[in-house]
Design a protein around this motif. Structure first.
Motif, short mmCIF file in Angstrom:
data_model
loop_
_atom_site.label_atom_id
_atom_site.label_comp_id
_atom_site.label_asym_id
_atom_site.label_seq_id
_atom_site.Cartn_x
_atom_site.Cartn_y
_atom_site.Cartn_z
N LEU A 92 12.22 111.57 -31.96
CA LEU A 92 11.91 112.93 -32.39
C LEU A 92 12.14 112.99 -33.89
O LEU A 92 13.25 112.75 -34.36
CB LEU A 92 12.79 113.96 -31.68
CG LEU A 92 12.65 115.41 -32.18
CD1 LEU A 92 11.29 115.97 -31.77
CD2 LEU A 92 13.77 116.29 -31.65
N LEU A 94 12.13 115.39 -37.26
CA LEU A 94 12.31 116.80 -37.58
C LEU A 94 12.39 116.96 -39.09
O LEU A 94 13.10 116.21 -39.76
CB LEU A 94 13.59 117.32 -36.93
CG LEU A 94 13.99 118.77 -37.17
CD1 LEU A 94 13.01 119.71 -36.51
CD2 LEU A 94 15.39 119.02 -36.63
N ASP A 141 7.28 115.51 -36.01
CA ASP A 141 7.00 116.15 -34.72
C ASP A 141 7.26 117.65 -34.73
O ASP A 141 6.53 118.43 -34.13
CB ASP A 141 7.86 115.50 -33.62
CG ASP A 141 7.60 114.02 -33.48
OD1 ASP A 141 6.43 113.62 -33.54
OD2 ASP A 141 8.57 113.26 -33.31
N VAL A 142 8.36 118.05 -35.39
CA VAL A 142 8.77 119.45 -35.42
C VAL A 142 9.21 119.79 -36.84
O VAL A 142 9.87 118.97 -37.50
CB VAL A 142 9.93 119.73 -34.44
CG1 VAL A 142 10.34 121.21 -34.49
CG2 VAL A 142 9.56 119.34 -33.02
N SER A 272 5.43 123.19 -34.19
CA SER A 272 4.98 121.90 -33.67
C SER A 272 3.54 122.04 -33.20
O SER A 272 3.05 123.15 -33.00
CB SER A 272 5.87 121.42 -32.52
OG SER A 272 5.56 120.08 -32.15
N ASN A 276 1.94 117.46 -29.74
CA ASN A 276 3.31 116.96 -29.81
C ASN A 276 4.16 117.52 -28.68
O ASN A 276 5.04 116.83 -28.13
CB ASN A 276 3.95 117.32 -31.15
CG ASN A 276 3.47 116.43 -32.28
OD1 ASN A 276 2.91 115.37 -32.06
ND2 ASN A 276 3.68 116.88 -33.52
N VAL A 282 9.91 116.01 -27.56
CA VAL A 282 9.63 117.22 -28.33
C VAL A 282 9.77 118.45 -27.44
O VAL A 282 10.34 119.47 -27.84
CB VAL A 282 8.21 117.15 -28.94
CG1 VAL A 282 7.91 118.42 -29.74
CG2 VAL A 282 8.07 115.92 -29.81
N TRP A 286 12.21 121.79 -27.93
CA TRP A 286 11.63 123.14 -27.97
C TRP A 286 12.30 124.04 -26.93
O TRP A 286 12.62 125.20 -27.20
CB TRP A 286 10.14 123.05 -27.71
CG TRP A 286 9.35 124.25 -28.11
CD1 TRP A 286 9.01 125.32 -27.34
CD2 TRP A 286 8.76 124.50 -29.39
NE1 TRP A 286 8.26 126.21 -28.04
CE2 TRP A 286 8.08 125.74 -29.31
CE3 TRP A 286 8.73 123.79 -30.60
CZ2 TRP A 286 7.39 126.29 -30.38
CZ3 TRP A 286 8.04 124.33 -31.67
CH2 TRP A 286 7.39 125.55 -31.56
#
Length: 295
Positions: A92, A94, A141-142, A272, A276, A282, A286
């Motif tokens: 992941l 970020l 991803d985020v 995102s 994803n 991910v 979330w």
């Protein structure tokens, strides 16, 4: 050609600025340039049209951007699909500003790390205005970002906090730098420290347009933290989210201008892509974010 090279290309294609892209990729400008030249040699095509003032994608570059986005996305999806459906693992990535890391993410990151220790967590920090470009280029991803005026159809947004946009000036001190005594805030006369891009810059530009005024810009910087530092030095008046000022080590060395224009507040949250969010690592992050909002 490898995934890392494709991600570097996507960063340049999104920024259309080699200097800013090199900072986002944590590469020296020369290393980034060599990567692009290597791709152009492999493809036998020029990917970027460059002169002393601008950078633009060539026709081949636009086609290659579509290919790179799909390839990078498919690679991450394939890598995660090798894991069993019951096990949340993989990786992941970020992206967040330093302020967001300090103020918005500690509890969420700790809960995620404890719940999913098998996930390789990569945290990248940088200027807040780079959050959405990093996401849209497929590099992360985020992202933690301010809600834009127009959210793309493939992007999901989860609000976390709302914070006002405030105008700040240097704290009153001895001497006269032209900013200590402002009887009323005069946008047309006051030197401004502004962000190079992002939501705050767009709202500031829109306000000037509506008022039919021309801004007196003394400095353009990247990142809210940099704006506060420049204001502290007396370069000009700046606009930053209140959340950033509250976390700044310079918060006692600047002052809020109460009679400044009122801009719409920031709504800050997780961003995102829908693609994803189909990945377990991910999706789990979330869901923890949603739980944090409910509690």
């Amino acid at each position: 050609m490898d995934i890392n090279e494709l991600e570097i290309f996507l960063s340049v294609a999104e920024q259309l600025h080699f200097g800013r892209a090199s900072q986002a990729c944590n590469l020296s400008p020369s290393a980034l340039t060599r990567t692009i030249q290597r791709l152009e040699t492999q493809l036998g095509q020029t990917l970027f049209l460059r002169d002393n003032r601008s950078v633009a994608l060539s026709a081949a570059g636009e086609r290659f951007r579509d290919y790179a986005r799909k390839t990078v996305s498919d690679w991450h999806s394939f890598r995660d699909s090798l894991r069993t459906s019951e096990e949340v693992s993989g990786s992941l990535s970020l992206y967040a500003s330093i302020t967001a890391v300090y103020s918005l993410l500690p509890d969420l990151l700790e809960a995620y790390r404890q719940a999913y220790p098998e996930v390789h967590l990569e945290l990248r920090t940088g200027a807040a205005e780079q959050a959405l470009p990093q996401l849209q280029s497929g590099q992360i991803d985020v992202a933690v970002a301010a809600l834009p005026d127009h959210l793309g159809p493939r992007i999901e947004f989860l609000p976390i906090a709302t914070t006002p946009l405030i105008f700040i000036a240097p704290a009153v001190k001895s001497g006269n730098d032209g900013l200590n005594d402002i009887p009323s805030f005069r946008m047309a006369d006051t030197p401004l420290v502004v962000p190079r891009g992002g939501q705050a810059r767009r709202r500031l530009d829109q306000w000037f347009k509506e008022q039919q005024l021309r801004p007196n810009i003394s400095s353009e910087v990247s990142g809210n933290e940099a704006i506060i530092a420049m204001v502290r030095l007396g370069v000009g008046v700046g606009v930053v989210p209140q959340l950033v000022l509250e976390r700044s080590p310079f918060r006692d060395e600047v002052r809020i201008l109460e009679d400044a224009p009122r801009l719409e507040p920031y709504i800050v949250g997780l961003c995102s892509s829908r693609k994803n969010l189909r990945r377990p690592a991910v999706q789990a992050f979330w869901q923890l974010g949603e739980q944090g909002i409910k509690t």
